[in-house]
Design a protein around this motif. Structure first.
Motif, PDB file in Angstrom:
ATOM      1  N   ILE A  17       0.893  -1.161   0.000  1.00  0.00           N
ATOM      2  CA  ILE A  17       0.000   0.000   0.000  1.00  0.00           C
ATOM      3  C   ILE A  17       0.924   1.202   0.000  1.00  0.00           C
ATOM      4  N   THR A  18       0.806   2.016  -1.006  1.00  0.00           N
ATOM      5  CA  THR A  18       1.748   3.133  -1.121  1.00  0.00           C
ATOM      6  C   THR A  18       1.197   4.236  -2.011  1.00  0.00           C
ATOM      7  N   PRO A  19       1.511   5.464  -1.668  1.00  0.00           N
ATOM      8  CA  PRO A  19       1.167   6.542  -2.590  1.00  0.00           C
ATOM      9  C   PRO A  19       2.013   6.391  -3.853  1.00  0.00           C
ATOM     10  N   LEU A  20       1.509   6.861  -4.969  1.00  0.00           N
ATOM     11  CA  LEU A  20       2.337   6.981  -6.160  1.00  0.00           C
ATOM     12  C   LEU A  20       2.508   8.478  -6.357  1.00  0.00           C
ATOM     13  N   PRO A  21       3.741   8.974  -6.261  1.00  0.00           N
ATOM     14  CA  PRO A  21       3.931  10.425  -6.221  1.00  0.00           C
ATOM     15  C   PRO A  21       3.327  11.099  -7.442  1.00  0.00           C
ATOM     16  N   GLY A  22       2.569  12.108  -7.189  1.00  0.00           N
ATOM     17  CA  GLY A  22       1.981  12.860  -8.283  1.00  0.00           C
ATOM     18  C   GLY A  22       0.602  12.378  -8.676  1.00  0.00           C
ATOM     19  N   ALA A  23       0.243  11.167  -8.254  1.00  0.00           N
ATOM     20  CA  ALA A  23      -1.038  10.625  -8.702  1.00  0.00           C
ATOM     21  C   ALA A  23      -2.197  11.103  -7.826  1.00  0.00           C
ATOM     22  N   TRP A  24      -2.036  10.912  -6.529  1.00  0.00           N
ATOM     23  CA  TRP A  24      -3.157  11.176  -5.626  1.00  0.00           C
ATOM     24  C   TRP A  24      -2.896  12.353  -4.712  1.00  0.00           C
ATOM     25  N   PRO A  25      -3.960  13.043  -4.297  1.00  0.00           N
ATOM     26  CA  PRO A  25      -3.823  13.946  -3.154  1.00  0.00           C
ATOM     27  C   PRO A  25      -3.432  13.095  -1.949  1.00  0.00           C
ATOM     28  N   GLN A  26      -2.556  13.597  -1.104  1.00  0.00           N
ATOM     29  CA  GLN A  26      -2.120  12.809   0.038  1.00  0.00           C
ATOM     30  C   GLN A  26      -2.777  13.250   1.323  1.00  0.00           C
ATOM     31  N   LYS A  27      -2.927  12.281   2.218  1.00  0.00           N
ATOM     32  CA  LYS A  27      -3.381  12.596   3.571  1.00  0.00           C
ATOM     33  C   LYS A  27      -2.243  12.211   4.505  1.00  0.00           C
ATOM     34  N   PRO A  28      -1.682  13.172   5.227  1.00  0.00           N
ATOM     35  CA  PRO A  28      -0.534  12.875   6.083  1.00  0.00           C
ATOM     36  C   PRO A  28      -0.823  11.732   7.044  1.00  0.00           C
ATOM     37  N   GLY A  29      -0.022  10.676   6.982  1.00  0.00           N
ATOM     38  CA  GLY A  29      -0.202   9.535   7.866  1.00  0.00           C
ATOM     39  C   GLY A  29      -0.917   8.376   7.213  1.00  0.00           C
ATOM     40  N   SER A  30      -1.436   8.578   6.013  1.00  0.00           N
ATOM     41  CA  SER A  30      -2.091   7.463   5.324  1.00  0.00           C
ATOM     42  C   SER A  30      -1.178   6.929   4.230  1.00  0.00           C
ATOM     43  N   ALA A  31      -1.112   5.586   4.141  1.00  0.00           N
ATOM     44  CA  ALA A  31      -0.310   4.961   3.082  1.00  0.00           C
ATOM     45  C   ALA A  31      -1.085   4.978   1.754  1.00  0.00           C
ATOM     46  N   THR A  32      -2.197   5.585   1.742  1.00  0.00           N
ATOM     47  CA  THR A  32      -3.120   5.783   0.605  1.00  0.00           C
ATOM     48  C   THR A  32      -3.705   4.485   0.043  1.00  0.00           C
ATOM     49  N   PHE A  33      -3.280   4.082  -1.157  1.00  0.00           N
ATOM     50  CA  PHE A  33      -3.977   3.017  -1.874  1.00  0.00           C
ATOM     51  C   PHE A  33      -3.061   1.843  -2.210  1.00  0.00           C
TER      52      PHE A  33
END
Ligand code: 6R9
Length: 693
Positions: A469-485
């Motif tokens: 589970i990881t953000p892909l830089p530039g793809a999603w808005p981020q929420k600090p502390g969340s590993a995103t999708f």
């Protein structure tokens, strides 16, 4: 606002049947993301424009493909980006994750013949990267450094591979590696891989007992180490630790033929290293004699690549086994997308190769991408807390990947250590090992990254091989502390205690449905433990051992271990291991260990100790108990607190009530909850009164 609209538009145009991917429903509709949430950090236009995955739309399109047809998704990548001597058979993968249907089994690219070292080095050199810097090495002492191009690295790897072959190391043999962060560590890993040997790297902070335990488990003929290393101002005599471990392992019937020892000249001269003639060999005396080319041992995709021991909630450490093909494809692909890797990047991961992060994201993932990697020998705050940024500026690091514990500790030391340096080369930041608290996230983002670098908060495990589970830089808005999708091909599910999948916004136990190429295949020598630990509790799924929340937008928030594993500075430590080290002390009758919140380390180790009758509490005894843990596991597992316990709270059936101990340890004794099942209720008050002794 402009950015926000752009995202919403791209999500709105996403095919409606993607709604089948239930956890992304909310995000696809874009409702919540477009809402007025203060906590959302949007990627900059400039970053997204150049990103590999520039929008949620692109992510969703690829994610959908990866879930609907994993075979095609992964075989396209495997074929276009790697060298295979021979293609796999008809099946890209086969899996059984359900104990009702027989043994748990995961295979990817079975029958495919390849070699991961060839793919890291020869393939990149053939593609014209021979003169590119593969590794920069920065010594503990400022001012000392080294580097190797891809061609030079290949030469070094081949010399060692030839040397290992001549010592008698064959395909499938285990090689135990106990090295600090010298260039020789990735060189050793790659050399083993080149000849099909299975490396088992033991973090060079583990004690001789822990090393011996691992040697006994995997029975190598060769151990590779170095004389000593400096970490900060301290010199650690690694060869002495190996010598002691070899005496221990011999008692258990495992003797080795060769101890290949690198002479780390900056620390200790040869003459002062204890030596066993016939067994010990100086690396510098033997390795450079060998030719700089070495035939590759072609292996099956499912042949083992390495073993890495990790702590479980009970008993001895588990030898996590990774195989070649799937791990190769998975680490390379996750590295590329999660860090938005470009050929011009200079990448620095602060992890030690003794942990999984160093395996997948110092050595294999980056090397497979032909990246330039910084390897740093020393402590991140030596000679002072600015060292990391000094290194970033020196090598013009563009991608900086570290652990929340380091972020928090540098945050405590003050901003001036950061602002003293330019850091303008940085473009992507990464975090792993434990949840990153939003305040540390913001400090990392705003101060270190100058508010322009996305943070990839990568959730994964030794067992998963790569990011899950990881953000892909530039793809999603981020929420600090969340590993995103989830990463491509990964289907996380959140289940309740009965194993029922829960949809939408919820919290529960994090499991994974289906396999992914980087998944571990077994626990070395104990497939049954593999099945029981990971596949029995929630039938049909891989159980991660972590708790997790999913918010209304589908973002994942990892909440930490739900088993008896403590995460100290991103290192997994089993409470049972620490307890067993404590009770081995002759004056300890019983011990119970729990994790408590720790400002810098994430969690600290809190030990309740009952001493044998007739002995009295003393500072000396406290120190000697801590020493027992350092000696048996390693300094990083030393308890932060010893709490004297005349007796421990137990149920009538004799089970220690850890829930109560956790409350006492975190000074929340007014929230003990139901204590009616305690055999002796008086024990609790007694413990509370001893809290500060
Ligand atoms: C890579 C690594 C795995 C455990 C894992 C979880 C915790 C790792 C995390 C995280 C929250 C993250 N963990 N990354 N928790 N957010 N980004 O650390 O492997 O040593 O096997 O530890 O670490 O609890 O289960 P490993």
């Amino acid at each position: 606002n402009h950015l926000r609209l752009r995202h919403v538009e791209s999500m709105a145009s996403f095919p409606s049947d993607a709604g089948k991917i239930s956890h992304l429903n909310a995000a696809i509709l874009g409702e919540a993301l477009a809402s007025e949430e203060n906590d959302l950090v949007l990627p900059s236009h400039d970053f997204s424009r150049q990103a590999l995955i520039p929008s949620p739309h692109k992510y969703l399109e690829m994610y959908k493909r990866s879930i609907e047809d994993p075979a095609e998704f992964w075989s396209d990548i495997a074929l276009s980006e790697f060298y295979w001597k021979q293609r796999w058979g008809d099946q890209v993968y086969s899996e059984n994750l359900h104990l009702n249907k027989g043994d748990i089994k995961i295979q990817w690219f079975k029958g495919g013949i390849t070699n991961i070292c060839y793919n890291c080095l020869d393939r990149n050199i053939d593609a014209g990267l021979g003169d590119k810097i593969a590794l920069y090495w920065e010594s503990n002492e400022p001012g000392f450094d080294a580097h190797l191009t891809y061609s030079q690295l290949l030469h070094r790897v081949c010399q060692l591979a030839n040397c290992l072959k001549s010592i008698g190391v064959r395909k499938g043999d285990a090689v135990v590696v106990y090295l600090p962060m010298l260039l020789e560590l990735p060189i050793t890993m790659l050399a083993c891989a080149r000849i099909g040997a299975v490396h088992s790297v033991v973090f060079a902070g583990f004690s001789s007992d822990s090393l011996a335990q691992r040697i006994v488990d995997c029975k190598p003929n060769v151990v590779i180490t170095c004389n000593a290393v400096k970490r900060g101002p301290k010199t650690i005599h690694l060869k002495d630790i190996v010598d002691a471990a070899l005496i221990e392992s011999a008692k258990d019937g495992v003797s080795i033929d060769v101890c290949l020892t690198y002479e780390n000249q900056s620390t200790l001269k040869r003459e002062s290293t204890k030596w066993q003639e016939g067994r010990d060999m100086w690396w510098q005396d033997v390795v450079p004699i060998y030719p700089t080319t070495c035939e590759v041992e072609w292996v099956d995709a499912e042949d083992p690549l390495f073993l890495l021991y990790t702590s479980g909630s009970t008993g001895r450490p588990k030898g996590v086994l990774h195989t070649t093909g799937g791990y190769m494809v998975y680490t390379a692909t996750t590295f590329k997308y999660a860090f938005d890797y470009k050929e011009s990047d200079v990448y620095w991961c602060t992890a030690d190769c003794g942990w999984i992060t160093g395996h997948s994201y110092v050595t294999y993932g980056p090397m497979l991408n032909g990246a330039t990697v910084v390897v740093y020998e020393g402590a991140p705050n030596y000679p002072d807390s600015g060292r990391s940024w000094d290194i970033v500026d020196k090598y013009k690091v563009t991608i900086f990947y570290t652990a929340p514990t380091l972020v928090r500790s540098l945050m405590c030391d003050g901003d001036e250590y950061v602002t003293r340096y330019s850091r303008k080369s940085l473009r992507v930041l990464g975090s792993a090992g434990e949840p990153i608290n939003p305040s540390a996230w913001r400090w990392f983002f705003n101060l270190v990254g100058g508010s322009r670098c996305p943070i990839s908060d990568t959730w994964w495990q030794t067992e998963t091989g790569g990011f899950m589970i990881t953000p892909l830089p530039g793809a999603w808005p981020q929420k600090p502390g969340s590993a995103t999708f989830p990463f491509f091909g990964v289907q996380p599910v959140i289940v309740d205690e009965k194993g029922n999948e829960i949809d939408g916004e919820c919290s529960g136990y994090l499991c994974v449905k289906g396999s992914w190429p980087g998944a571990f295949r077994t626990l070395y020598g104990d497939h049954e433990r593999y099945e029981t630990t990971y596949f029995r509790q929630f039938p049909g799924y891989y159980f991660t051992g972590d708790g997790c929340n999913r918010d209304k937008d589908g973002y994942y928030w990892l909440t930490g271990r739900v088993d008896d594993v403590i995460n100290v500075s991103g290192h997994r430590i089993g409470t049972a291991e620490v307890e067993s080290a404590l009770v081995s002390h002759p004056q300890c009758a019983e011990a119970a260990v729990v994790g408590v919140e720790h400002e810098v380390k994430g969690q600290g180790i809190y030990a309740f100790v009952t001493i044998v009758e007739g002995v009295s509490y003393s500072e000396q005894l406290r120190k000697s108990l801590i020493r027992a843990v350092r000696n048996q596991i390693g300094a990083f597992a030393a308890p932060d607190k010893i709490h004297w316990a005349p007796s421990l709270p137990k149920t009538r059936s004799g089970k220690i009530m850890r829930r109560i101990l956790r409350k006492i340890a975190s000074r929340q004794s007014d929230e003990l909850g139901d204590t009616s099942s305690l055999a002796e209720p008086g024990v609790v008050d007694q413990l509370i009164s001893l809290a500060d002794c």
